[in-house]
Design a protein around this motif. Structure first.
Motif, PDB file in Angstrom:
ATOM      1  N   ILE A 106       0.848  -1.122  -0.061  1.00 41.89           N
ATOM      2  CA  ILE A 106      -0.094  -0.106  -0.117  1.00 41.89           C
ATOM      3  C   ILE A 106       0.831   1.314  -0.157  1.00 41.89           C
ATOM      4  CG2 ILE A 106      -1.665   1.434   1.321  1.00 41.89           C
ATOM      5  CD1 ILE A 106      -3.070  -1.516   2.398  1.00 41.89           C
ATOM      6  N   ALA A 107       1.893   1.285   0.833  1.00 44.56           N
ATOM      7  CA  ALA A 107       2.802   2.403   1.030  1.00 44.56           C
ATOM      8  C   ALA A 107       3.408   2.800  -0.481  1.00 44.56           C
ATOM      9  CB  ALA A 107       3.834   2.268   2.150  1.00 44.56           C
ATOM     10  N   GLY A 108       4.010   1.742  -1.198  1.00 45.03           N
ATOM     11  CA  GLY A 108       4.768   1.689  -2.385  1.00 45.03           C
ATOM     12  C   GLY A 108       3.682   2.286  -3.347  1.00 45.03           C
ATOM     13  N   ALA A 109       2.548   1.551  -3.355  1.00 46.18           N
ATOM     14  CA  ALA A 109       1.562   1.967  -4.482  1.00 46.18           C
ATOM     15  C   ALA A 109       1.240   3.296  -4.487  1.00 46.18           C
ATOM     16  CB  ALA A 109       0.512   0.829  -4.533  1.00 46.18           C
ATOM     17  N   ILE A 110       0.794   3.787  -3.147  1.00 44.30           N
ATOM     18  CA  ILE A 110       0.368   5.143  -3.305  1.00 44.30           C
ATOM     19  C   ILE A 110       1.646   6.248  -3.183  1.00 44.30           C
ATOM     20  CG2 ILE A 110      -0.757   6.819  -1.538  1.00 44.30           C
ATOM     21  CD1 ILE A 110      -2.788   4.537  -2.717  1.00 44.30           C
ATOM     22  N   GLY A 111       2.730   5.950  -2.973  1.00 41.61           N
ATOM     23  CA  GLY A 111       3.814   6.755  -2.828  1.00 41.61           C
ATOM     24  C   GLY A 111       4.153   7.016  -4.612  1.00 41.61           C
ATOM     25  N   ASN A 112       4.053   5.855  -5.446  1.00 38.09           N
ATOM     26  CA  ASN A 112       4.221   6.029  -6.782  1.00 38.09           C
ATOM     27  C   ASN A 112       2.989   6.790  -7.469  1.00 38.09           C
ATOM     28  OD1 ASN A 112       6.918   5.271  -6.811  1.00 38.09           O
ATOM     29  ND2 ASN A 112       6.530   3.210  -7.507  1.00 38.09           N
ATOM     30  N   VAL A 113       1.718   6.626  -6.892  1.00 32.70           N
ATOM     31  CA  VAL A 113       0.734   7.197  -7.429  1.00 32.70           C
ATOM     32  C   VAL A 113       0.862   8.720  -7.250  1.00 32.70           C
ATOM     33  CG1 VAL A 113      -1.646   7.697  -7.000  1.00 32.70           C
ATOM     34  CG2 VAL A 113      -1.076   5.456  -7.473  1.00 32.70           C
ATOM     35  N   ILE A 114       1.277   9.128  -6.435  1.00 27.69           N
ATOM     36  CA  ILE A 114       1.578  10.720  -5.860  1.00 27.69           C
ATOM     37  C   ILE A 114       2.328  11.232  -6.978  1.00 27.69           C
ATOM     38  CG2 ILE A 114       2.537  12.252  -4.226  1.00 27.69           C
ATOM     39  CD1 ILE A 114       1.434  10.353  -1.992  1.00 27.69           C
ATOM     40  N   ASP A 115       3.475  10.498  -7.399  1.00 24.66           N
ATOM     41  CA  ASP A 115       4.560  10.969  -8.382  1.00 24.66           C
ATOM     42  C   ASP A 115       3.866  11.155  -9.771  1.00 24.66           C
ATOM     43  OD1 ASP A 115       6.466  10.863  -6.430  1.00 24.66           O
ATOM     44  OD2 ASP A 115       7.851   9.597  -7.471  1.00 24.66           O
ATOM     45  N   ARG A 116       2.942  10.142 -10.015  1.00 26.37           N
ATOM     46  CA  ARG A 116       2.235  10.138 -11.314  1.00 26.37           C
ATOM     47  C   ARG A 116       1.151  11.151 -11.277  1.00 26.37           C
ATOM     48  NH1 ARG A 116       3.768   5.196 -13.644  1.00 26.37           N
ATOM     49  NH2 ARG A 116       4.182   3.481 -12.127  1.00 26.37           N
ATOM     50  N   ILE A 117       0.580  11.520 -10.395  1.00 28.09           N
ATOM     51  CA  ILE A 117      -0.579  12.468 -10.397  1.00 28.09           C
ATOM     52  C   ILE A 117       0.429  13.869 -10.389  1.00 28.09           C
ATOM     53  CG2 ILE A 117      -2.266  13.737  -9.161  1.00 28.09           C
ATOM     54  CD1 ILE A 117      -3.272  10.924  -8.278  1.00 28.09           C
ATOM     55  N   ARG A 118       1.240  13.803  -9.685  1.00 30.54           N
ATOM     56  CA  ARG A 118       2.318  15.587  -9.548  1.00 30.54           C
ATOM     57  C   ARG A 118       2.942  15.687 -10.656  1.00 30.54           C
ATOM     58  NH1 ARG A 118       5.595  16.110  -4.479  1.00 30.54           N
ATOM     59  NH2 ARG A 118       6.248  18.207  -5.384  1.00 30.54           N
ATOM     60  N   HIS A 119       3.607  14.540 -11.202  1.00 28.16           N
ATOM     61  CA  HIS A 119       4.688  14.881 -12.155  1.00 28.16           C
ATOM     62  C   HIS A 119       4.391  14.122 -13.540  1.00 28.16           C
ATOM     63  CE1 HIS A 119       7.267  16.342  -8.683  1.00 28.16           C
ATOM     64  NE2 HIS A 119       7.155  14.958  -8.615  1.00 28.16           N
ATOM     65  N   GLY A 120       3.538  13.224 -13.623  1.00 33.33           N
ATOM     66  CA  GLY A 120       3.409  12.350 -14.748  1.00 33.33           C
ATOM     67  C   GLY A 120       4.155  11.442 -14.920  1.00 33.33           C
ATOM     68  N   TYR A 121       5.191  11.238 -14.026  1.00 36.29           N
ATOM     69  CA  TYR A 121       6.123  10.084 -13.937  1.00 36.29           C
ATOM     70  C   TYR A 121       6.573   9.797 -12.644  1.00 36.29           C
ATOM     71  CZ  TYR A 121       9.354  14.067 -13.606  1.00 36.29           C
ATOM     72  OH  TYR A 121       9.500  15.468 -13.237  1.00 36.29           O
ATOM     73  N   VAL A 122       7.300   8.742 -12.197  1.00 38.62           N
ATOM     74  CA  VAL A 122       7.788   8.251 -10.961  1.00 38.62           C
ATOM     75  C   VAL A 122       9.102   8.748 -10.869  1.00 38.62           C
ATOM     76  CG1 VAL A 122       8.157   6.302  -9.612  1.00 38.62           C
ATOM     77  CG2 VAL A 122       6.239   6.394 -10.953  1.00 38.62           C
ATOM     78  N   VAL A 123       9.557   9.337  -9.891  1.00 35.22           N
ATOM     79  CA  VAL A 123      10.760   9.897  -9.514  1.00 35.22           C
ATOM     80  C   VAL A 123      11.712   8.880  -8.820  1.00 35.22           C
ATOM     81  CG1 VAL A 123      12.345  11.210  -7.800  1.00 35.22           C
ATOM     82  CG2 VAL A 123       9.957  12.214  -8.847  1.00 35.22           C
ATOM     83  N   ASP A 124      12.829   8.247  -9.619  1.00 35.69           N
ATOM     84  CA  ASP A 124      13.657   7.079  -9.253  1.00 35.69           C
ATOM     85  C   ASP A 124      14.884   7.846  -8.970  1.00 35.69           C
ATOM     86  OD1 ASP A 124      11.626   5.047  -9.243  1.00 35.69           O
ATOM     87  OD2 ASP A 124      11.920   4.655 -11.317  1.00 35.69           O
ATOM     88  N   PHE A 125      15.844   7.003  -8.002  1.00 36.02           N
ATOM     89  CA  PHE A 125      16.945   7.703  -7.803  1.00 36.02           C
ATOM     90  C   PHE A 125      18.030   6.873  -7.090  1.00 36.02           C
ATOM     91  CE2 PHE A 125      14.251   8.328  -4.142  1.00 36.02           C
ATOM     92  CZ  PHE A 125      15.006   8.009  -3.123  1.00 36.02           C
ATOM     93  N   VAL A 126      17.699   5.730  -7.058  1.00 37.46           N
ATOM     94  CA  VAL A 126      18.795   4.894  -6.413  1.00 37.46           C
ATOM     95  C   VAL A 126      19.201   4.147  -7.728  1.00 37.46           C
ATOM     96  CG1 VAL A 126      19.103   2.851  -4.667  1.00 37.46           C
ATOM     97  CG2 VAL A 126      17.574   4.606  -4.129  1.00 37.46           C
TER      98      VAL A 126
END
Length: 170
Positions: A106-126
């Motif tokens: 749930i945490a991971g799914a919603i975390g990536n949804v926030i990115d998709r809604i805010r940015h149109g993509y998921v922020v990755d960095f590791v």
């Protein structure tokens, strides 16, 4: 219809909320401190911080699909999260083998949804890789991705064993 246990495992959503906050904080750090596609070594030959934009799903699946995938993955994450929350409501609080993996997903799914809604993509960095080989880098990921993978691994591993209270019954 299965009745809700009292107390149920909805309290595990507090872990989801904490991990979600940590995910968003680390993504904020990445966006504000890293240059897009410019690696910053953490452990030379193994680990970089590298800001990338993932328009698809895991391993950039469907990243070149034209934009519809943003809303598909957003909807899918909401449906999966809703099903898992409903399942937590029917899970006894002490059944951590079920609740922990659900809370992670749930945490991971919603975390990536926030990115998709805010940015149109998921922020990755590791960015992990083996610098002494010709193998390509592992696809960049984030805390939300780690939560999803950890939850999925937990679901699989815990499916092979039953809770102590259920042993000997049957």
């Amino acid at each position: 219809m299965m009745s809700r246990p009292r107390p149920n495992a909805l309290s595990w959503l507090a872990l989801s909320a904490a991990l979600l906050a940590f995910d968003q904080f680390t993504k904020w750090l990445a966006v504000t401190r890293l240059e897009y596609l410019k690696p910053v070594p953490v452990i030379e030959g193994f680990w970089n911080w590298t800001l990338v934009h993932n328009y698809g799903a895991a391993f950039s699946f469907l990243s070149q699909a034209g934009g519809w995938q943003r809303w598909f993955f957003t909807g899918l994450a909401f449906v999966i999260s809703a099903v898992l929350v409903a399942w937590l409501a029917r899970t006894p609080r002490g059944d951590w083998r079920t609740a922990l993996p659900f809370a992670l997903v749930i945490a991971g799914a919603i975390g990536n949804v926030i990115d998709r809604i805010r940015h149109g993509y998921v922020v990755d960095f590791v960015d992990w890789y083996l610098g002494f080989t010709d193998l390509p880098h592992w696809p960049a990921f984030n805390v939300a991705d780690a939560c999803i993978v950890g939850g999925a691994v937990g679901l699989v591993l815990f499916s092979f064993s039953s809770p102590r209270s259920a042993k000997g019954k049957g």
